[in-house]
Design a protein around this motif. Structure first.
Motif, PDB file in Angstrom:
ATOM      1  N   PHE A   1       0.800  -1.312  -0.136  1.00 57.90           N
ATOM      2  CA  PHE A   1      -0.017   0.193   0.162  1.00 57.90           C
ATOM      3  C   PHE A   1       1.022   1.153  -0.103  1.00 57.90           C
ATOM      4  CE2 PHE A   1      -2.503  -2.949   3.108  1.00 57.90           C
ATOM      5  CZ  PHE A   1      -3.206  -3.510   1.956  1.00 57.90           C
ATOM      6  N   ARG A   2       0.153   2.219  -0.482  1.00 58.38           N
ATOM      7  CA  ARG A   2       0.985   3.687  -0.471  1.00 58.38           C
ATOM      8  C   ARG A   2       0.872   4.002   1.065  1.00 58.38           C
ATOM      9  NH1 ARG A   2       2.421   6.416  -4.779  1.00 58.38           N
ATOM     10  NH2 ARG A   2       1.428   5.851  -6.768  1.00 58.38           N
ATOM     11  N   THR A   3       1.841   4.628   1.700  1.00 53.55           N
ATOM     12  CA  THR A   3       2.079   4.864   3.005  1.00 53.55           C
ATOM     13  C   THR A   3       0.936   5.950   3.277  1.00 53.55           C
ATOM     14  OG1 THR A   3       4.168   4.505   3.128  1.00 53.55           O
ATOM     15  CG2 THR A   3       3.501   5.583   5.200  1.00 53.55           C
TER      16      THR A   3
ATOM     17  N   VAL B   1      -6.689   1.016  -0.842  1.00 51.23           N
ATOM     18  CA  VAL B   1      -6.160   0.183  -0.087  1.00 51.23           C
ATOM     19  C   VAL B   1      -7.083  -1.251  -0.311  1.00 51.23           C
ATOM     20  CG1 VAL B   1      -6.069  -0.851   2.410  1.00 51.23           C
ATOM     21  CG2 VAL B   1      -5.016   1.284   1.594  1.00 51.23           C
ATOM     22  N   ILE B   2      -8.265  -0.970  -0.379  1.00 49.72           N
ATOM     23  CA  ILE B   2      -9.091  -2.201  -0.397  1.00 49.72           C
ATOM     24  C   ILE B   2      -9.069  -2.848  -1.876  1.00 49.72           C
ATOM     25  CG2 ILE B   2     -11.700  -3.244  -0.413  1.00 49.72           C
ATOM     26  CD1 ILE B   2     -11.949  -0.759   1.630  1.00 49.72           C
TER      27      ILE B   2
ATOM     28  N   CYS C   1      -2.405   4.969   4.379  1.00 49.25           N
ATOM     29  CA  CYS C   1      -2.878   4.098   5.494  1.00 49.25           C
ATOM     30  C   CYS C   1      -2.450   4.932   6.760  1.00 49.25           C
ATOM     31  CB  CYS C   1      -1.889   3.056   5.426  1.00 49.25           C
ATOM     32  SG  CYS C   1      -2.435   1.674   4.326  1.00 49.25           S
ATOM     33  N   VAL C   2      -1.561   5.642   6.814  1.00 50.33           N
ATOM     34  CA  VAL C   2      -1.137   6.297   8.171  1.00 50.33           C
ATOM     35  C   VAL C   2      -1.999   7.633   8.334  1.00 50.33           C
ATOM     36  CG1 VAL C   2       1.047   5.818   7.979  1.00 50.33           C
ATOM     37  CG2 VAL C   2       0.478   7.727   6.811  1.00 50.33           C
ATOM     38  N   ASN C   3      -2.771   7.864   7.329  1.00 47.59           N
ATOM     39  CA  ASN C   3      -3.947   9.004   7.534  1.00 47.59           C
ATOM     40  C   ASN C   3      -5.241   8.386   7.502  1.00 47.59           C
ATOM     41  OD1 ASN C   3      -2.279  11.499   7.628  1.00 47.59           O
ATOM     42  ND2 ASN C   3      -2.026  11.245   5.311  1.00 47.59           N
TER      43      ASN C   3
ATOM     44  N   ILE D   1     -14.752   3.235  13.928  1.00 48.52           N
ATOM     45  CA  ILE D   1     -13.426   2.189  13.668  1.00 48.52           C
ATOM     46  C   ILE D   1     -12.709   3.321  12.782  1.00 48.52           C
ATOM     47  CG2 ILE D   1     -14.147   1.107  11.333  1.00 48.52           C
ATOM     48  CD1 ILE D   1     -13.023  -1.353  12.827  1.00 48.52           C
ATOM     49  N   ARG D   2     -11.230   2.966  12.714  1.00 43.01           N
ATOM     50  CA  ARG D   2     -10.454   3.920  12.000  1.00 43.01           C
ATOM     51  C   ARG D   2     -10.020   3.331  10.572  1.00 43.01           C
ATOM     52  NH1 ARG D   2      -5.512   6.224  15.775  1.00 43.01           N
ATOM     53  NH2 ARG D   2      -6.563   6.014  17.827  1.00 43.01           N
ATOM     54  N   VAL D   3     -10.586   3.764   9.561  1.00 44.24           N
ATOM     55  CA  VAL D   3     -10.217   3.200   8.170  1.00 44.24           C
ATOM     56  C   VAL D   3      -9.287   3.946   7.275  1.00 44.24           C
ATOM     57  CG1 VAL D   3     -11.256   2.906   5.992  1.00 44.24           C
ATOM     58  CG2 VAL D   3     -12.804   2.507   8.195  1.00 44.24           C
ATOM     59  N   PRO D   4      -8.371   3.340   6.587  1.00 46.16           N
ATOM     60  CA  PRO D   4      -7.507   4.370   5.917  1.00 46.16           C
ATOM     61  C   PRO D   4      -8.119   5.209   5.112  1.00 46.16           C
ATOM     62  CG  PRO D   4      -7.067   1.842   5.703  1.00 46.16           C
ATOM     63  CD  PRO D   4      -8.382   1.967   6.241  1.00 46.16           C
ATOM     64  N   GLU D   5      -7.519   6.383   5.177  1.00 46.78           N
ATOM     65  CA  GLU D   5      -8.148   7.648   4.303  1.00 46.78           C
ATOM     66  C   GLU D   5      -8.066   7.360   2.744  1.00 46.78           C
ATOM     67  OE1 GLU D   5      -7.336  12.185   4.917  1.00 46.78           O
ATOM     68  OE2 GLU D   5      -5.726  11.380   3.883  1.00 46.78           O
TER      69      GLU D   5
END
Length: 308
Positions: free
Chosen positions: A226-228, A253-254, A231-233, A244-248
């Motif tokens: 994945f592109r960082t 990602v999915i 995910c980190v945001n 729940i925290r979902v990747p921005e």
């Protein structure tokens, strides 16, 4: 978002969701909420992955036929979690990662001993085998070809450790090779090598991340590369009666592993993903199933023993 969790059985998306499945979900959400509090307290970022991310985006909660929660963390956050205070979790909760009495775990499982969540390859293992949520450590990637070599080498190391700690019987050349390696190195030494190999590119570019802790076919297909920044945001989404925290960048990602993820699978394919891989019982502790032939029968394909 629901005001509370209704444990009554119901049909969702033409799939029968049993009361037991909902009890399992409630247990996993309790673990997730404790993780969320711990992450906030320690400034740790996590992001949900795969079926859990699809569930949040498409269903506002679990996919009706799903039975676990998958979470990712970049390595530095993962290491903070390993070392930080776990007081937000109940006394019945254990963390499993690396080499322990339980065996060897490439992913971290946070488990509730009041329940049962026995994975097919840990029937004879020691330690907590309760229901769980899973956390995957992610390392940085600059050169993907190098990353594939890292993953293949780590798989061999993992198999060596597994052979020794689980007393797996190998044949022919594999028996000789594993025997020599395990005579020279302890499982702890091999695990230390596994982690060092996983982190080899962490001092380079931080544009991409990947996890060493998933089955090798996914690695070869790049389904968790994945592109960082995706995910980190993270963004907060409703998930059953909590958030729940979902990747921005959840769409990219999915889509790395699931094309057309907003389209439901055919009815006959719903509920088949973890079939005969994990035996769940949210009502009884795993200790009540120790040395039970019921577990052997379940993993041999006896569908009548399914409790979800």
């Amino acid at each position: 978002m629901k005001d509370k969790f209704d444990l009554d059985a119901e049909t969702i998306c033409d799939y029968h969701v049993s009361s037991n499945r909902k009890k399992l979900w409630a247990c996993e959400i309790e673990l997730l909420d404790a993780l969320e509090r711990t992450c906030k307290k320690n400034n740790i970022t996590y992001f949900v992955l795969w079926g859990s991310a699809i569930g949040a985006v498409r269903h506002g909660g679990f996919i009706p036929w799903d039975d676990d929660i998958d979470i990712g963390m970049v390595r530095e956050d993962f290491e903070v979690l390993r070392k930080c205070d776990k007081s937000e979790f109940a006394d019945c909760v254990d963390f499993q990662y690396g080499v322990s009495d339980h065996g060897v775990d490439m992913i971290m499982r946070i488990r509730d001993a009041r329940t049962t969540g026995i994975v097919f390859d840990e029937v004879n293992s020691k330690g907590n085998k309760g229901a769980f949520i899973e956390i995957y450590p992610f390392d940085y990637v600059k050169n993907n070809k190098r990353r594939l070599r890292q993953a293949k080498l780590n798989l061999h190391i993992y198999n060596c450790i597994n052979t020794k700690v689980k007393h797996i019987q190998r044949k022919g050349l594999k028996k000789a090779v594993f025997g020599i390696i395990n005579a020279l190195f302890t499982p702890e030494k091999l695990w230390s090598l596994f982690e060092r190999i996983s982190k080899l590119q962490n001092n380079g570019s931080h544009e991409f991340i990947d996890s060493p802790a998933v089955p090798s076919p996914y690695t070869l297909k790049g389904q968790h590369l994945f592109r960082t920044e995706d995910c980190v945001n993270t963004i907060s989404m409703p998930f059953e009666y909590t958030t729940i925290r979902v990747p921005e960048g959840y769409d990219r990602v999915i889509s790395a592993g699931f094309k057309n993820y907003m389209t439901l699978p055919p009815v006959e394919e719903r509920g088949t993903h973890h079939k005969s891989i994990v035996f769940y019982d949210p009502n009884r502790p795993y200790t009540e199933y120790e040395d039970s032939d019921l577990i052997i029968r379940y993993f041999s394909g006896d569908d009548s023993l399914e409790l979800l």
